[in-house]
Scaffold this active site. Structure first.
Site, PDB file in Angstrom:
ATOM      1  N   TYR A   1       0.850  -1.184   0.000  1.00 53.78           N
ATOM      2  CA  TYR A   1       0.000   0.000   0.000  1.00 53.78           C
ATOM      3  C   TYR A   1       0.885   1.233   0.000  1.00 53.78           C
ATOM      4  CZ  TYR A   1      -4.193  -2.487   1.907  1.00 53.78           C
ATOM      5  OH  TYR A   1      -5.284  -3.278   2.122  1.00 53.78           O
TER       6      TYR A   1
ATOM      7  N   ASN B   1      -7.318   1.468   4.086  1.00 55.24           N
ATOM      8  CA  ASN B   1      -7.630   0.814   5.370  1.00 55.24           C
ATOM      9  C   ASN B   1      -6.337   0.550   6.139  1.00 55.24           C
ATOM     10  OD1 ASN B   1     -10.173   0.164   6.615  1.00 55.24           O
ATOM     11  ND2 ASN B   1      -9.289  -1.835   7.028  1.00 55.24           N
ATOM     12  N   ALA B   2      -5.841  -0.707   6.138  1.00 52.93           N
ATOM     13  CA  ALA B   2      -4.459  -0.982   6.544  1.00 52.93           C
ATOM     14  C   ALA B   2      -4.099  -0.592   7.973  1.00 52.93           C
ATOM     15  CB  ALA B   2      -3.480  -0.293   5.579  1.00 52.93           C
ATOM     16  N   GLU B   3      -5.128  -0.322   8.820  1.00 51.94           N
ATOM     17  CA  GLU B   3      -4.852   0.063  10.208  1.00 51.94           C
ATOM     18  C   GLU B   3      -3.962   1.317  10.268  1.00 51.94           C
ATOM     19  OE1 GLU B   3      -6.579  -3.027   9.546  1.00 51.94           O
ATOM     20  OE2 GLU B   3      -4.563  -3.852   9.640  1.00 51.94           O
TER      21      GLU B   3
ATOM     22  N   ASN C   1      -9.530  -0.104  -2.380  1.00 51.05           N
ATOM     23  CA  ASN C   1      -9.307  -1.302  -1.564  1.00 51.05           C
ATOM     24  C   ASN C   1     -10.592  -1.683  -0.868  1.00 51.05           C
ATOM     25  OD1 ASN C   1      -7.743  -3.368  -0.289  1.00 51.05           O
ATOM     26  ND2 ASN C   1      -7.911  -2.184   1.599  1.00 51.05           N
ATOM     27  N   GLU C   2     -10.920  -2.947  -0.967  1.00 57.99           N
ATOM     28  CA  GLU C   2     -12.108  -3.468  -0.304  1.00 57.99           C
ATOM     29  C   GLU C   2     -13.343  -2.607  -0.583  1.00 57.99           C
ATOM     30  OE1 GLU C   2     -10.970  -6.287   3.319  1.00 57.99           O
ATOM     31  OE2 GLU C   2     -11.139  -4.193   3.890  1.00 57.99           O
TER      32      GLU C   2
ATOM     33  N   TYR D   1     -10.213 -13.261   6.059  1.00 56.23           N
ATOM     34  CA  TYR D   1      -9.606 -13.406   7.389  1.00 56.23           C
ATOM     35  C   TYR D   1     -10.470 -14.392   8.162  1.00 56.23           C
ATOM     36  CZ  TYR D   1      -6.724  -9.491   6.050  1.00 56.23           C
ATOM     37  OH  TYR D   1      -5.809  -8.700   5.392  1.00 56.23           O
TER      38      TYR D   1
ATOM     39  N   GLU E   1      -5.524 -10.663  -0.209  1.00 54.49           N
ATOM     40  CA  GLU E   1      -5.038 -10.668   1.184  1.00 54.49           C
ATOM     41  C   GLU E   1      -5.628 -11.909   1.812  1.00 54.49           C
ATOM     42  OE1 GLU E   1      -6.323  -7.222   3.406  1.00 54.49           O
ATOM     43  OE2 GLU E   1      -5.816  -5.891   1.769  1.00 54.49           O
TER      44      GLU E   1
ATOM     45  N   TYR F   1       1.729  -7.841  13.894  1.00 54.07           N
ATOM     46  CA  TYR F   1       0.721  -8.610  13.160  1.00 54.07           C
ATOM     47  C   TYR F   1       0.811 -10.115  13.426  1.00 54.07           C
ATOM     48  CZ  TYR F   1      -3.069  -8.248   9.843  1.00 54.07           C
ATOM     49  OH  TYR F   1      -4.307  -8.215   9.282  1.00 54.07           O
TER      50      TYR F   1
HETATM   51  C1  GAL Z   1      -8.447  -5.900   5.252  1.00 62.03           C
HETATM   52  C2  GAL Z   1      -7.943  -4.608   4.637  1.00 62.03           C
HETATM   53  C3  GAL Z   1      -6.511  -4.336   5.056  1.00 62.03           C
HETATM   54  C4  GAL Z   1      -6.361  -4.531   6.532  1.00 62.03           C
HETATM   55  C5  GAL Z   1      -6.844  -5.901   6.923  1.00 62.03           C
HETATM   56  C6  GAL Z   1      -6.783  -6.205   8.384  1.00 62.03           C
HETATM   57  O1  GAL Z   1      -9.807  -5.958   5.277  1.00 62.03           O
HETATM   58  O2  GAL Z   1      -7.990  -4.657   3.233  1.00 62.03           O
HETATM   59  O3  GAL Z   1      -6.158  -3.058   4.672  1.00 62.03           O
HETATM   60  O4  GAL Z   1      -7.096  -3.555   7.176  1.00 62.03           O
HETATM   61  O5  GAL Z   1      -8.180  -6.032   6.585  1.00 62.03           O
HETATM   62  O6  GAL Z   1      -5.518  -6.193   8.859  1.00 62.03           O
END
Ligand code: GAL
Length: 961
Positions: A94, A138-140, A197-198, A257, A295, A361
């Protein structure tokens, strides 16, 4: 074939079978024409099965890495090499808009924020890149990457609304020009590009998905020179922007996730968490593009007050990878990208409020994923195999086992797992398979053991197989006249119909058998494979699929092998060790080698009768001398002069806007008091309210927003009123403070110091949560007309015209010492008090600022991570032994951590080499904000080292002579 026992939920096999074509075969290369335009290049193409690079099919096996979370460009090659050593060939990244454009219209990407060194390092390591510049990521990251000035945009963010479009234009133009140059068509490493993104779900109040928005954004990127394919990344497979929709990307993909972010329960695998309908959805949504997971969970983020990344690493451990990753390969995923193999740090306030300074992470750079990546890199037939349905009882004699077949032209693959995927049972079963797996001219008829890799050297083939502890395995090779044990014992040989059958129980001792004249099978257990590496001998900058089966070495080495070269009879390896290590070349170089070096040092080697070359690299433990921070001399200055009666805030910004710039937040105060309205977006805010008392004032209610775990403290003149010490889940707090007796006619000033934990993300277009304010959002001065208070505000000096050009727009907050720049090395300290440091503390609520410096003389040739560790004092607020406080740690000007003792969980703050000067002077500053009347004291602060790694990592000087 009968498999003895499958132990635990982790037993899951990828069984290769039936191939005689491991070369890049399969269907002819189809060039799929993008839906709405002529193809712009022919280097990166795709069909329904996989990507092609220069006409060659590739498995993309990669992981996300954020260079901005490791602000030391010279370390980026190190990370790329480590990712590559896992058998990966790609990295996605990113770009965080907020770090490049603190002030609208002034984009900068210099120093630690420059991209060219990142692209150069990727190229050097032979790693392909997927560019994901957002604008929303996003990406925290604070604001999900959105810069603070978007707080003032009126319209909906991530829509075609004009002022969002206007606000994003400069960033898009600037970042795209940089990335465009790094595309593969220009000789760079970038092969795919993800707009947005997303972009998955939106509020009912807007058009969603909005084809005008996505098409407009894609057109912007195209007009600026992006020619590689566009991909997308929906948060779950709902088909948004898939081919055939109104705004199609070229290659549709999603993320997942499946275990969520529940690090509190590291062994909890909820029922039905394993995806089972993805293939079907894919055939509905995007049958003409390869299966792409942009991801896939490779860790988790952890909130303030969370459980710590060790638990996240335990949740997303090798067992998770074995079951869930293989499930992805069961759906035929050929563009597979893990989020994240390396996390880094939310240094300099770049994080979102839902996370603390570490962005570790739970990411492990060396693990189980290496086994799968290497297997897939030597099994190109996988790329064209057609995934079938999940079956139970069809290929096995029990419904307790689910088998997903992948049927190829010649090669089939089978993914097996427990039907109740989270079962811990041990299940015995028979598999019915028809197989052939070609390894350089030999047919492996079947193998219940998994294959790590295989390579071909002249007439010799070396295959490395492995199994779990005590599992029974069987492997058969067709048309061979029998096998012999070359090393170790316990492998039983038999022969049926001209096929040599090997049968063994997995153990920790290596077995090597020879089948026929030239097939060497190296039999290992899973733990031992972890220390094996496949390393290319091709020149720097070569990509995995440039390797042939003979240009790679298989090396047993321990900690890490980075690079290899063979020239004039010498094998030269570079790598890292953490102990005296036996290095063995078990595949490759068995002919004509007369010398062997590791990190440039010649080693005495032996060659056994089958040509395996062995040498021992001595680990020389260096002496590591670190300063004892508590015995250094420190300087101290008060960092809250604002509460002194003599203080003047005349130069501060008037918080006098009668209306906010947008209607997102309901204004309840006579003027806007939150920071974003006036350009203050980071670290901390100070708001001051001036009024003349009428004598009737009794209490002050403050409503303050700061993001999760934030705190605030309030004073009237020099009198401390109290604090909100912060709790992990609260991002807004309301407190009423009793006022002291105020004298009628006298002037008073309220001073409110509040923490800024970053802006919320903006995940749902249309909700605009990123615009949630930070700072004072409400107040009532009982007995006094609210409109009669005149307010001033500050954050970092200059706000969006920030001063800190080296560390960027977010590093510096609003505390006095930061506004003076005293966190930067060598401030003028001669008038400051001598101090024993933060352990000396402060004796009343407020902010103290402590500085010191020390020299480091770290041993050269070693990688020794250093961390600042606060003595853990998680207890909290008044009444308990430990008083609530929060510290910022600055190292050579970079804010490398916020420690909140009453919330945690982070107490250890790693600071990379490059930020710390390992061979010279370092300047350290610690701000200590005590949130209780009695002040606060840091119980302990130490500099400690982590594992000592002897390293071969160095930047080669291309022009050295
Ligand atoms: C995804 C998002 C990422 C990051 C991840 C959680 O949904 O695309 O940028 O936020 O979740 O670590």
């Amino acid at each position: 074939m009968k498999l003895g026992h499958l132990f635990s939920k982790v037993a899951l096999l990828l069984l290769p079978l039936h191939t005689d074509a491991l070369a890049l075969s399969g269907k002819p290369h189809q060039f799929i024409v993008p839906e709405k335009r002529a193809p712009l290049q022919n280097i990166i193409t795709w069909d329904e099965d996989s990507l092609f690079v220069h006409g060659k099919r590739i498995m993309f096996y990669g992981g996300e890495f954020h260079p901005f979370r490791l602000p030391v460009p010279s370390l980026w090659l190190d990370v790329f090499q480590k990712i590559k050593a896992l058998g990966y060939n790609g990295v996605s990244f990113y770009s965080a808009w907020t770090l490049h454009e603190g002030k609208q219209g002034s984009f900068s990407a210099e120093g630690v924020f420059a991209w060219e060194p990142f692209f150069d390092a990727a190229k050097k390591a032979g790693v392909y890149l997927i560019a994901r510049p957002g604008p929303y990521i996003n990406a925290e990251v604070s604001g999900g990457g959105f810069p603070g000035f978007l707080q003032r945009v009126r319209s909906n963010l991530r829509t075609p609304d004009e002022d969002y479009q206007e606000a994003s234009r400069n960033y898009i133009e600037s970042i795209t020009r940089i990335i465009a140059k790094a595309q593969i068509t220009n000789g760079g490493p970038v092969i795919l590009f993800q707009p947005e993104n997303e972009y998955t779900l939106g509020a009912d109040s807007i058009v969603f998905p909005d084809a005008d928005y996505m098409n407009g954004l894609m057109q912007q990127f195209r007009d600026l020179g992006i020619v590689v394919p566009f991909i997308n990344n929906v948060a779950f497979p709902n088909g948004v922007n898939a081919p055939g929709t109104d705004a199609p990307v070229d290659i549709y993909g999603h993320d997942a996730y499946p275990l969520g972010f529940d690090c509190a329960n590291p062994s909890r695998w909820p029922d039905n968490a394993i995806p089972t309908n993805w293939r079907d959805l894919h055939m509905e949504q995007s049958p003409n593009t390869p299966y792409m997971l942009v991801e896939f969970q490779g860790g988790a983020f952890d909130p303030w007050g969370g459980n710590g990344f060790e638990k996240c690493a335990a949740l997303l451990n090798h067992e998770f990878e074995r079951v869930f990753y293989k499930n992805n390969f069961g759906v035929g995923c050929t563009i597979f990208n893990v989020y994240m193999p390396f996390g880094g740090s939310n240094w300099g306030n770049l994080g979102h409020p839902g996370g603390y300074s570490s962005y570790d992470y739970g990411a492990v750079i060396t693990d189980e994923a290496k086994l799968m990546a290497n297997f897939l890199q030597v099994s190109p037939a996988y790329l064209t195999a057609e995934p079938g349905r999940n079956t139970s009882g069809l290929y096995t004699d029990t419904n307790a086992i689910t088998v997903t077949p992948l049927i190829g032209n010649k090669t089939n693959f089978y993914v097996t797992r427990q039907t109740r995927y989270n079962s811990l049972d041990s299940t015995s079963y028979k598999l019915r398979l028809q197989t052939n797996y070609d390894v350089g001219g030999f047919n492996v008829l079947y193998s219940s053991a998994e294959i790590f890799t295989w390579k071909k050297y002249g007439s010799r083939t070396v295959v490395v197989v492995y199994g779990g502890p005590n599992e029974l395995h069987e492997l058969a090779v067709s048309n061979t006249s029998g096998g012999t044990a070359v090393e170790g014992s316990g492998v039983k040989f038999s022969n049926r119909n001209g096929n040599t059958i090997l049968n063994w129980e997995t153990g920790s001792t290596r077995r090597v058998v020879r089948v026929g004249q030239d097939l060497y099978i190296v039999i290992l257990d899973r733990n031992s494979v972890y220390s094996h590496w496949v390393v290319s001998t091709l020149p720097e900058g070569s990509y995995t699929h440039d390797s042939t089966a003979s240009s790679d070495l298989i090396v047993k080495a321990g900690y890490l092998i980075r690079t290899a070269e063979i020239s004039s009879g010498t094998i030269a390896l570079t790598g890292d060790i953490n102990a005296t290590t036996e290095i063995e070349i078990i595949g490759g170089g068995h002919e004509n080698i007369n010398s062997f070096t590791f990190n440039g040092e010649k080693l005495q080697h032996t060659k056994d009768r089958i040509g395996f070359i062995k040498a021992t690299v001595p680990f020389k433990a260096p002496e590591v001398k670190l300063p004892d921070l508590s015995s250094l001399s420190w300087k101290y200055t008060d960092s809250l002069p604002e509460i002194r009666n003599s203080y003047s805030d005349a130069a501060w910004t008037d918080a006098d806007h009668a209306e906010p710039s947008n209607t997102y937040w309901n204004l309840t105060t006579p003027t806007v008091l939150w920071g974003g309205e006036y350009g203050y977006h980071t670290g901390s805010l100070i708001t001051r309210g001036h009024f003349t008392a009428n004598g009737d004032e009794s209490s002050l209610l403050l409503n303050v927003s700061g993001g999760s775990a934030f705190g605030f403290s309030a004073w009237v003149n020099e009198t401390y009123l109290g604090s909100w010490p912060g709790y992990d889940l609260y991002s807004i707090a309301n407190i009423t403070f009793t006022l002291p007796n105020l004298i009628s006619g006298k002037k008073y000033v309220l001073t409110i110091l509040s923490d800024h934990m970053g802006y919320f993300g903006n995940w749902f277009p249309g909700y605009n949560e990123m615009k949630t304010p930070r700072g004072v959002i409400g107040y009532e001065l009982q007995g006094h007309d609210a409109a009669d208070v005149k307010w001033k505000i500050t954050g970092n000096l200059g706000g969006e015209n920030f001063k800190d050009r080296v560390q960027g727009p977010l590093n510096e907050g609003g505390m006095w010492a930061e506004r003076q720049g005293y966190h930067l090395p060598s401030p003028p300290m001669k008038d400051w008090e001598d101090s024993k440091g933060p352990t000396a503390g402060i004796s009343k609520a407020g902010v103290g600022f402590f500085t010191t410096s020390f020299n480091l003389d770290m041993p050269k040739g070693y990688d020794i991570p250093l961390s600042f560790v606060f003595a853990n004092s998680t207890s909290g607020t008044s009444g308990s032994a430990v008083l609530a406080y929060r510290c910022q740690l600055f190292v050579n000007g970079y804010q490398f951590g916020e420690y909140i003792n009453n919330i945690g969980p982070q107490t250890s703050f790693p600071v990379p080499e490059g930020i710390l000067n390992y061979h010279g002077t370092n300047f350290v500053a610690v701000s200590l904000w005590g949130l209780e009347a009695e002040g606060a004291r840091v119980e302990g602060l130490k500099l400690v080292h982590g594992p000592i790694i002897q390293t071969g990592s160095w930047e080669r000087r291309e022009d050295a002579y």
